[in-house]
Design a protein around this motif. Structure first.
Motif, short mmCIF file in Angstrom:
data_model
loop_
_atom_site.label_atom_id
_atom_site.label_comp_id
_atom_site.label_asym_id
_atom_site.label_seq_id
_atom_site.Cartn_x
_atom_site.Cartn_y
_atom_site.Cartn_z
N ASP A 69 33.41 68.85 7.68
CA ASP A 69 32.48 68.93 8.80
C ASP A 69 33.32 69.09 10.05
OD1 ASP A 69 29.74 68.98 8.79
OD2 ASP A 69 29.49 66.82 8.65
N THR A 73 29.05 75.84 6.20
CA THR A 73 28.01 76.86 6.37
C THR A 73 26.67 76.19 6.06
OG1 THR A 73 28.03 77.59 4.06
CG2 THR A 73 29.60 78.67 5.56
N GLY A 74 25.59 76.85 6.38
CA GLY A 74 24.27 76.32 6.07
C GLY A 74 24.09 76.11 4.57
N GLU A 75 24.61 77.05 3.77
CA GLU A 75 24.47 76.92 2.31
C GLU A 75 25.29 75.76 1.78
OE1 GLU A 75 25.61 80.95 1.65
OE2 GLU A 75 23.54 81.56 1.27
N ARG A 77 26.09 73.03 3.46
CA ARG A 77 25.41 71.83 3.91
C ARG A 77 24.19 71.53 3.03
NH1 ARG A 77 26.48 69.27 8.31
NH2 ARG A 77 27.56 71.03 9.25
N GLN A 78 23.44 72.56 2.68
CA GLN A 78 22.26 72.39 1.83
C GLN A 78 22.66 71.90 0.44
OE1 GLN A 78 19.86 75.91 1.46
NE2 GLN A 78 18.40 74.93 0.10
#
Length: 88
Positions: A69, A73-75, A77-78
């Motif tokens: 962190d 990326t968004g992916e 994190r998801q």
């Protein structure tokens, strides 16, 4: 597909590990696609520790990637949030 996430660091410095097997999940195919995209998004500057930040080791079968962190990326994190069952 077995997905394992280990989170280290943070203010308290605690380690947390969780795994899930996509074979037994209704959203398994979606998680497998997400994992493949998340593994391909490694950022070179993500290797530098961030004070009180979280570091992640994401293992998908025999592939491994180290992430930090705030460079997720968004992916990524998801995927991390889904496996750990909490926010990344």
């Amino acid at each position: 597909m077995l997905i394992t996430v280990t989170r280290t660091g943070g203010f308290a410095g605690r380690e947390r590990t969780a795994s899930l097997d996509t074979e037994y999940r209704r959203d398994g195919a979606e998680l497998e696609r997400l994992a493949e995209r998340a593994l391909s998004g490694e950022c070179p500057e993500a290797r530098e520790p961030v004070p009180d930040g979280f570091g992640y080791v994401v293992r998908v079968d025999d592939k491994l990637v180290e992430l930090r962190d705030p460079y997720l990326t968004g992916e990524q994190r998801q995927l991390i949030s889904t496996v750990l069952g909490e926010g990344a």
